[in-house]
Design a protein around this motif. Sequence first.
Motif, PDB file in Angstrom:
ATOM      1  N   PRO A   1       0.806  -1.214   0.000  1.00 58.42           N
ATOM      2  CA  PRO A   1       0.000   0.000   0.000  1.00 58.42           C
ATOM      3  C   PRO A   1       0.846   1.274   0.000  1.00 58.42           C
ATOM      4  O   PRO A   1       0.475   2.270  -0.617  1.00 58.42           O
ATOM      5  CB  PRO A   1      -0.829  -0.110   1.285  1.00 58.42           C
ATOM      6  N   THR A   2       2.010   1.235   0.662  1.00 59.81           N
ATOM      7  CA  THR A   2       2.852   2.436   0.697  1.00 59.81           C
ATOM      8  C   THR A   2       3.419   2.765  -0.685  1.00 59.81           C
ATOM      9  O   THR A   2       3.679   3.937  -0.976  1.00 59.81           O
ATOM     10  CB  THR A   2       4.008   2.293   1.713  1.00 59.81           C
ATOM     11  N   ALA A   3       3.585   1.764  -1.537  1.00 56.95           N
ATOM     12  CA  ALA A   3       4.017   2.030  -2.909  1.00 56.95           C
ATOM     13  C   ALA A   3       2.934   2.798  -3.657  1.00 56.95           C
ATOM     14  O   ALA A   3       3.219   3.773  -4.373  1.00 56.95           O
ATOM     15  CB  ALA A   3       4.337   0.715  -3.625  1.00 56.95           C
ATOM     16  N   LEU A   4       1.699   2.393  -3.480  1.00 53.31           N
ATOM     17  CA  LEU A   4       0.586   3.079  -4.127  1.00 53.31           C
ATOM     18  C   LEU A   4       0.438   4.490  -3.569  1.00 53.31           C
ATOM     19  O   LEU A   4       0.256   5.460  -4.322  1.00 53.31           O
ATOM     20  CB  LEU A   4      -0.705   2.281  -3.938  1.00 53.31           C
TER      21      LEU A   4
ATOM     22  N   ALA B   1      -6.990  -1.175   1.673  1.00 55.62           N
ATOM     23  CA  ALA B   1      -8.270  -0.618   1.223  1.00 55.62           C
ATOM     24  C   ALA B   1      -8.205   0.904   1.172  1.00 55.62           C
ATOM     25  O   ALA B   1      -8.730   1.528   0.240  1.00 55.62           O
ATOM     26  CB  ALA B   1      -9.401  -1.077   2.137  1.00 55.62           C
ATOM     27  N   GLU B   2      -7.516   1.498   2.136  1.00 55.51           N
ATOM     28  CA  GLU B   2      -7.408   2.954   2.182  1.00 55.51           C
ATOM     29  C   GLU B   2      -6.596   3.500   1.008  1.00 55.51           C
ATOM     30  O   GLU B   2      -6.966   4.518   0.410  1.00 55.51           O
ATOM     31  CB  GLU B   2      -6.773   3.393   3.513  1.00 55.51           C
ATOM     32  N   SER B   3      -5.512   2.835   0.661  1.00 54.74           N
ATOM     33  CA  SER B   3      -4.692   3.313  -0.457  1.00 54.74           C
ATOM     34  C   SER B   3      -5.450   3.184  -1.775  1.00 54.74           C
ATOM     35  O   SER B   3      -5.335   4.045  -2.656  1.00 54.74           O
ATOM     36  CB  SER B   3      -3.355   2.560  -0.523  1.00 54.74           C
ATOM     37  N   LYS B   4      -6.259   2.135  -1.901  1.00 56.98           N
ATOM     38  CA  LYS B   4      -7.055   1.963  -3.123  1.00 56.98           C
ATOM     39  C   LYS B   4      -8.176   2.989  -3.197  1.00 56.98           C
ATOM     40  O   LYS B   4      -8.490   3.500  -4.284  1.00 56.98           O
ATOM     41  CB  LYS B   4      -7.572   0.524  -3.206  1.00 56.98           C
TER      42      LYS B   4
END
Length: 196
Positions: free
Chosen positions: A124-127, A151-154
């Motif tokens: 997620p940190t990559a996104l 879910a938060e990053s998406k």
Amino acid sequence: MNRVVHPIEQESFRRLRARLDTSRFAPLSRAVVERVIHSAADLEYASDLVLDEGELAKAHVALHAGAPVVVDVEMVAAGITRRETVCRLRDARSGPGLTRSAHAIRLAYEEVGPGALWVIGCAPTALEELLTLDASPALVIGLPVGFVGAAESKAALRESGLPAVSNVSEKGGSAVAAAALNALLYTPLSPSEEKK
């Protein structure tokens, strides 16, 4: 060069379509949904994925025209079977407020610049880092997996307005992210796309 489809894969897709009617999806969306479901044997992706046919069509043309493909981890790269990818995770370092995955995205952006297809299936940190850059992506396949931040990053990706494939739940992963990209790779350009 046409891709030779193994009989086991043909039968797998036949069974998938017998259990789930995917005819409501537009052609590229259907290709992505089916290939993601096939990679995970998870029919719930049909209602969990968020994608837009117009965005996929533009990305499809860019991909077949040779736009770079950047991945967050080698596992995603291993799943993309017909295209060279850029993965800078081995060169990346973590630091205060910066994960190794986020640093790898920065390094990759320095290498490829704008217009790439980004395939994130692990971190997620990559996104999150990609969303801070002025990457002007052809497409972001943002399908990181996990209970912390995925879910938060998406959701942040969808809110960004960038052309994207994502999903609502915490599930995802390298195999499904690679499958989404492979769906576009395996789908030949239409005659109208070839003229663009």
